[in-house]
Design a protein around this motif. Structure first.
Motif, PDB file in Angstrom:
ATOM      1  N   LEU A  44      37.082 -34.224   2.472  1.00 55.62           N
ATOM      2  CA  LEU A  44      36.134 -34.925   1.594  1.00 55.62           C
ATOM      3  C   LEU A  44      36.696 -35.076   0.182  1.00 55.62           C
ATOM      4  CD1 LEU A  44      32.731 -33.417   2.770  1.00 55.62           C
ATOM      5  CD2 LEU A  44      33.574 -35.739   3.146  1.00 55.62           C
ATOM      6  N   TYR A  80      36.173 -38.906  -0.674  1.00 51.01           N
ATOM      7  CA  TYR A  80      34.865 -39.116  -1.302  1.00 51.01           C
ATOM      8  C   TYR A  80      35.087 -39.286  -2.796  1.00 51.01           C
ATOM      9  CZ  TYR A  80      29.866 -38.440  -2.186  1.00 51.01           C
ATOM     10  OH  TYR A  80      28.563 -38.614  -2.558  1.00 51.01           O
ATOM     11  N   ASP A  90      30.837 -40.401   7.104  1.00 44.05           N
ATOM     12  CA  ASP A  90      30.720 -39.090   7.759  1.00 44.05           C
ATOM     13  C   ASP A  90      31.329 -39.132   9.162  1.00 44.05           C
ATOM     14  OD1 ASP A  90      29.399 -38.084   5.546  1.00 44.05           O
ATOM     15  OD2 ASP A  90      27.400 -38.135   6.474  1.00 44.05           O
ATOM     16  N   ARG A 123      29.202 -32.465   3.075  1.00 44.52           N
ATOM     17  CA  ARG A 123      29.184 -33.517   2.064  1.00 44.52           C
ATOM     18  C   ARG A 123      27.934 -33.460   1.205  1.00 44.52           C
ATOM     19  NH1 ARG A 123      25.808 -36.722   2.249  1.00 44.52           N
ATOM     20  NH2 ARG A 123      25.944 -37.231   4.437  1.00 44.52           N
TER      21      ARG A 123
END
Length: 164
Positions: free
Chosen positions: A47, A51, A64, A82
């Motif tokens: 992540l 992200y 996801d 997350r």
């Protein structure tokens, strides 16, 4: 509801206590495995790569489910890590554009299907009208043919009567 339980060769042990399988209730729920610390650390590292921030969410091409597939873990685990450590899923501009284009294509297809159905009904109606008109023309032509034949016979009879 009665459940048939087959006896096992080895005794069943739950929480260190031997259990007779015949006494296990039907309502036993098997929970999916929880993410291990290693799984959570792996998800967290991934992540950090994919992200951006809570306002934007994932970088283009990531979600996801894509992270889960990439790591070989459950999507729920990725969503849990997350949401706890990074924020909401946000939206990917690529996915947003794809879903927008897909929605537009579906709408256009539905409109086209409606137009095609209306065109088919019109053609069917026209075909029926043309068949009726064709039958009417054939009838009129047959009547005119008979009329002309009758006039020709009368003309021949007149000529014969006049001696021509």
């Amino acid at each position: 509801m009665v459940k048939t339980v087959h006896k096992r060769a080895a005794p069943v042990v739950a929480f260190g206590v031997p259990v007779d399988p015949a006494t296990i209730a039907d309502s036993v729920v098997i929970m999916p495995p929880a993410a291990s610390l290693e799984d959570k650390q792996l998800i967290n590292m991934k992540l950090m790569e994919v992200y951006d921030n809570p306002d934007v969410g994932y970088r283009p091409g990531w979600s996801d489910s894509i992270v889960a597939r990439d790591l070989g873990v459950r999507t729920e685990w990725v969503a849990d890590v997350r949401s706890l450590m990074f924020g909401p899923p946000g939206s990917s501009p690529q996915l947003d554009a794809f879903f927008e284009a897909a929605a537009e294509a579906e709408k256009r297809f539905a409109d086209l299907r409606t137009e095609q159905a209306a065109a088919c009904r019109t053609v069917d109606s026209m075909r029926s009208d043309l068949e009726k008109l064709g039958a009417e023309i054939r009838t009129n032509f047959a009547e005119l043919r008979d009329f002309v034949a009758n006039v020709q016979k009368q003309g021949e009879a007149i000529k014969t009567g006049l001696g021509r």
